[in-house]
Design a protein around this motif. Structure first.
Motif, PDB file in Angstrom:
ATOM      1  N   ASN A  28       0.839  -1.195   0.000  1.00 48.17           N
ATOM      2  CA  ASN A  28       0.000   0.000   0.000  1.00 48.17           C
ATOM      3  C   ASN A  28       0.874   1.245   0.000  1.00 48.17           C
ATOM      4  OD1 ASN A  28      -1.999  -2.018   1.676  1.00 48.17           O
ATOM      5  ND2 ASN A  28      -3.110  -0.554   0.403  1.00 48.17           N
ATOM      6  N   LEU A  29       0.356   2.280  -0.641  1.00 46.54           N
ATOM      7  CA  LEU A  29       1.027   3.575  -0.678  1.00 46.54           C
ATOM      8  C   LEU A  29       0.085   4.611  -0.073  1.00 46.54           C
ATOM      9  CD1 LEU A  29       3.487   5.273  -1.749  1.00 46.54           C
ATOM     10  CD2 LEU A  29       2.068   5.726  -3.772  1.00 46.54           C
ATOM     11  N   SER A  30       0.587   5.378   0.869  1.00 43.88           N
ATOM     12  CA  SER A  30      -0.200   6.481   1.426  1.00 43.88           C
ATOM     13  C   SER A  30       0.636   7.754   1.355  1.00 43.88           C
ATOM     14  CB  SER A  30      -0.620   6.191   2.868  1.00 43.88           C
ATOM     15  OG  SER A  30       0.491   5.944   3.687  1.00 43.88           O
ATOM     16  N   TYR A  31      -0.048   8.869   1.357  1.00 44.75           N
ATOM     17  CA  TYR A  31       0.659  10.136   1.217  1.00 44.75           C
ATOM     18  C   TYR A  31      -0.225  11.237   1.774  1.00 44.75           C
ATOM     19  CZ  TYR A  31      -2.279   9.897  -2.969  1.00 44.75           C
ATOM     20  OH  TYR A  31      -3.346   9.712  -3.833  1.00 44.75           O
ATOM     21  N   ASP A  32       0.385  12.376   2.058  1.00 42.46           N
ATOM     22  CA  ASP A  32      -0.364  13.535   2.530  1.00 42.46           C
ATOM     23  C   ASP A  32       0.388  14.800   2.166  1.00 42.46           C
ATOM     24  OD1 ASP A  32       1.645  14.036   4.545  1.00 42.46           O
ATOM     25  OD2 ASP A  32       0.691  12.554   5.815  1.00 42.46           O
ATOM     26  N   ILE A  33      -0.310  15.903   2.241  1.00 42.25           N
ATOM     27  CA  ILE A  33       0.312  17.203   2.053  1.00 42.25           C
ATOM     28  C   ILE A  33      -0.364  18.184   2.997  1.00 42.25           C
ATOM     29  CG2 ILE A  33      -1.206  17.836   0.106  1.00 42.25           C
ATOM     30  CD1 ILE A  33       1.294  19.379  -1.001  1.00 42.25           C
ATOM     31  N   ASN A  34       0.465  18.984   3.643  1.00 39.86           N
ATOM     32  CA  ASN A  34      -0.027  19.943   4.630  1.00 39.86           C
ATOM     33  C   ASN A  34       0.507  21.321   4.286  1.00 39.86           C
ATOM     34  OD1 ASN A  34       0.768  21.503   7.293  1.00 39.86           O
ATOM     35  ND2 ASN A  34      -0.990  20.230   7.816  1.00 39.86           N
ATOM     36  N   LEU A  35      -0.362  22.308   4.311  1.00 38.84           N
ATOM     37  CA  LEU A  35       0.012  23.709   4.128  1.00 38.84           C
ATOM     38  C   LEU A  35      -0.272  24.454   5.418  1.00 38.84           C
ATOM     39  CD1 LEU A  35      -1.627  24.419   0.630  1.00 38.84           C
ATOM     40  CD2 LEU A  35       0.696  23.615   1.095  1.00 38.84           C
ATOM     41  N   SER A  36       0.704  25.189   5.913  1.00 36.08           N
ATOM     42  CA  SER A  36       0.492  25.997   7.120  1.00 36.08           C
ATOM     43  C   SER A  36       0.967  27.422   6.855  1.00 36.08           C
ATOM     44  CB  SER A  36       1.233  25.400   8.315  1.00 36.08           C
ATOM     45  OG  SER A  36       2.631  25.386   8.104  1.00 36.08           O
TER      46      SER A  36
END
Length: 826
Positions: free
Chosen positions: A531-539
């Motif tokens: 499985n591949l998971s990913y995320d992106i966060n902008l602050s």
């Protein structure tokens, strides 16, 4: 003497007061911190204008207000002051945390309503909420039922985790940090006494062994009489008897290198766990096979009370819930260049020794239902946290291996024939037919998980940071389920009860009746997947004390295997097509705002989120072909959705007063689940058409139910926690200090307590209120407390008992408890 009783005696002879050593005037943490989500204890980092809480949620030390994640932090003094000594009690401080436990093995922790399937224990699936203690992943949620030992603080992270460390989790993580060994001699001791013979003691001692080596030893013990009286055995059940030991060595040969070796041992050995008669509802089973008619077959039998809050039961099988776990870990932290290299190696074990009464009555229907389990797990994590200039990152690898072995037994008693067989059958009037059927279960799991992960923080400007993350995961599970059922055939011989039509005793009338109750089954399921998971966060820092952030995460919860048995086909073979459970696929969106104002005397954090899960892992129930056996197992619901808004507000206008309030609105539903288990009012009837109205005895029941649009179990739409504390300077017995008064409370609205919502298992909303008053100095604290002060009657859970008889069992919340606590620092 109980385990906890022995530990309390030991503490009484080793505390500073007992050996005549006066407590030093070195300060210990104050209980003045009222806000569990934002206020620290006095031993946490502070400044003159406000407070700063330091966390390591992103595997680096930073102010919690600078972390663009929905996170709550609870300091040790808040835990102690409010009597929060395990995760069950932590739910009273955390509106978005749900905890359900009928015994340590049957324990579920959810965040925002997701994490674990409700109401079914199965070793072959993963939790959606990760529990970490000193960076070590605890796979078994049973650990959550034990006492905290020398905890420094707890961080509750909400939303998918996994691109920073450890095991992949889809709902959140609970990071527990214990106090580290100190190079200055220090100690803490605490003793509490209360009603229900409540006794609790804690002791922690730390200091240097050399210029480069420091040690810490901690002990916690809790003992309490049960709150439910068993009229059959003349004993109080659902007691507490907990003991926890923890030791750690810190070797610091240089400022750049820190090596920590730690070990712990925890045991819980109460008279537990029994569920009570709550109510009876009408199902679609024939009227003569529902609870009232069945109990009438036993003249003189009567449940001790139909009011569960009389706290009476008549369970006749032996009860036990011995829960032992421990382990060792080695953590190496090396400041290497502009970053830190960390290695965490750990071994943990878990031994579970239960004895249950699974017919929930005082009748000898099931005399033994015990599934003792042993587990060993090994974890290895290596990561490097780099921090230089506008770019910092964490990159690492995680390995996990788990071995579980369960060797259970289930045995029916002399009341089984009348209770489990149709009254129209002459066999139901012969106790020998089902008496002494024994199922011996051999259940095995070998579980391997390997992962690589990375998270980057790119400071585009002084205000804007972009943080992408990625994780690749490989999981492999190999299982075995072997249940050998033996009964007495009509010729008086002991024979294996087989579901195979070729079995020589298959058509024997006694064996056929026994097969309809319980049959042998063997299969070896397996699962493996990448499985591949990913995320992106902008602050974005709108102002020095205002942070806005937005996150998208694509996550997953690994697939699993059913290890509690599966339905059988018409030819008696197991239905292996349902032995595997598909992975959950999670899409998560979140926005948040973190603010401080009034010279940081006030903190307000708000988060809004939207989470959709495809192939949600849920409980289902299916009939075994050609019999009246019900098989519960895990399968996948097509889609669920959870969305909501959370807010945490704290205020400390002066050193004399502090207050907080936290709230959560959660909208939750099965978006699409067309083959869910039916609630009891639509279960137990025939399999023909047309399907009859709900709660109609003798009507036909659907094979499964469409619960699309219905609530998820265990989740309240509204949940709040709040509290305040006020103190005044005072001098008592020549000591300068503060007299203080504290209050905290929590509320949760109605929620469903069944896998599919039922008219019989909704739990009404309730509120719990707690008070404390005391006197403290820099090294001494004494206070009295009352919890559930207004003696609110409430259910923690309601459960549908087996057989569609209509009996609903209950797990009760604690009644009013009161007592006093003395704490010393030296």
């Amino acid at each position: 003497m109980s385990i906890a009783g022995f530990a309390l005696t030991l503490l009484a002879t080793t505390s500073p007061a007992a050996i005549g050593q006066p407590p030093r005037d070195e300060p210990i943490a104050s209980t003045a911190a009222a806000d569990p989500t934002a206020q620290p204890a006095e031993d946490e980092v502070q400044d003159r204008e406000g407070t700063e809480i330091v966390v390591t949620a992103r595997r680096r030390t930073e102010n919690v207000q600078d972390v663009p994640v929905a996170i709550s932090v609870i300091g040790s003094e808040t835990l102690d002051a409010q009597g929060t000594y395990n995760i069950n009690r932590l739910t009273q401080l955390q509106p978005t945390l749900q905890f359900f436990s009928t015994n340590p093995r049957n324990t579920f922790i959810n965040i925002r309503g997701i994490g674990a399937p409700f109401g079914l224990t199965n070793d072959g699936f993963e939790q959606g909420v990760g529990v970490y203690v000193d960076q070590v992943y605890y796979n078994r949620i049973a650990s959550a039922t034990l006492d905290f030992v020398d905890v420094e603080q707890i961080e509750v992270l909400r939303g998918p985790q996994g691109t920073l460390y450890g095991k992949n989790t889809t709902a959140g993580a609970i990071n527990i940090t214990t106090r580290a060994p100190s190079f200055d001699f220090e100690g803490r001791a605490e003793v509490s006494l209360g009603n229900y013979n409540f006794k609790q003691a804690k002791l922690s001692v730390s200091g240097p062994l050399s210029d480069t080596l420091a040690a810490r030893l901690s002990l916690a013990s809790t003992d309490r009489r049960g709150t439910v009286y068993n009229v059959t055995t003349g004993s109080w059940i659902n007691s507490q008897d907990n003991l926890g030991l923890r030791g750690a060595l810190l070797w610091k040969p240089s400022e750049d290198l820190r090596i920590t070796l730690s070990g712990d041992f925890n045991v819980q050995d109460p008279i537990c766990c029994g569920q009570l008669y709550a109510r009876v509802g009408t199902t679609q089973r024939a009227a003569n096979r529902q609870y009232a008619a069945l109990t009438a077959l036993f003249p003189g039998y009567k449940v001790p009370s139909i009011n569960p809050f009389d706290r009476l039961t008549d369970l006749d099988a032996q009860l036990a819930a011995r829960n032992e776990l421990g382990g060792a870990s080695l953590r190496v932290e090396w400041d290497l260049g502009p970053g830190t290299l960390t290695s965490v190696s750990a071994w943990r074990y878990w031994d579970w020794g239960p004895k249950n009464d699974r017919d929930f009555t005082g009748l000898p229907i099931y005399t033994r239902v015990n599934n003792p389990t042993k587990q060993d797990q090994y974890t290895q994590e290596v990561r490097y946290a780099f921090d230089a200039g506008p770019l910092d990152f964490v990159v690492g690898a995680f390995g996990f291996y788990q071995q579980i072995r369960t060797s259970g037994v289930q045995e029916t008693g002399p009341a089984a024939s009348a209770w489990l067989l149709a009254p129209s059958s002459a066999l139901s009037r012969n106790p020998s037919v089902l008496n002494g059927i024994i199922a011996e279960n051999d259940i095995r799991l070998d579980n391997l998980s390997l992962a690589g992960f990375a998270k980057v923080n790119w400071k585009v400007t002084d205000a804007l940071t972009i943080s992408p993350g990625i994780r690749i995961n490989y999981d492999k599970k190999d299982g075995l389920y072997n249940s050998v059922v033996t009964g007495t055939a009509s010729d008086g011989t002991r024979q294996v009860v087989s579901s195979n039509p070729a079995s020589p005793y298959y058509n024997d009338p006694w064996t056929a009746a026994q097969r309809g109750t319980q049959a042998s089954q063997f299969f070896e399921p397996e699962f493996s997947d990448w499985n591949l998971s990913y995320d992106i966060n902008l602050s974005y820092k709108i102002a020095p004390d205002i942070l806005a952030y937005a996150t998208y995460a694509r996550s997953f919860k690994t697939g699993g295997i059913n290890l509690n048995g599966v339905p059988s086909r018409a030819d008696g073979t197991p239905a292996l097509d349902v032995a595997q459970i598909k992975p959950e696929k999670v899409d998560h969106f979140e926005v948040g705002l973190k603010t401080q104002f009034w010279d940081r005397r006030a903190t307000l954090n708000i988060a809004g989120y939207w989470t959709e899960i495809k192939d949600f892992q849920a409980s289902v129930i299916s009939n075994v072909s050609g019999s009246n056996v019900l098989r519960g197992y895990l399968a996948n619901a097509e889609k669920v959705r959870v969305r909501g808004i959370e807010a945490d507000f704290s205020l400390r206008p002066s050193e004399r007063f502090s207050t907080y309030v936290s709230g959560a609105f959660t909208d939750h539903e099965f978006v699409k689940f067309v083959d869910a288990p039916c609630p009891p009012e639509l279960a137990g009837g025939g399999t023909g058409t047309p399907v009859g109205p709900p709660a109609t005895p003798g009507a036909n029941s659907p094979a499964n139910c469409n619960v699309s649009g219905q609530w998820l179990p265990g989740v309240s739409k509204w949940a709040f926690s709040w509290g305040a504390e006020y103190n005044l300077p005072a001098k008592i017995l020549g000591r300068d200090g503060n007299v203080y008064f504290g209050y905290d409370g929590n509320y949760r609205s109605k929620f469903s307590s069944n896998a599919s919502r039922s008219i019989y298992t909704d739990i009404d909303g309730y509120s719990i209120n707690n008070f404390r008053v005391g006197f403290r100095t820099g090294s001494f604290d004494i206070f009295g407390w009352v919890r559930n002060a207004f003696d609110q009657d409430y259910f923690e859970s309601l459960a549908v008992t087996p057989g569609n008889t209509g009996l609903i069992s209950a797990q009760l919340g604690d009644p009013q408890t009161w007592g006093g606590t003395i704490k010393l620092g030296f």
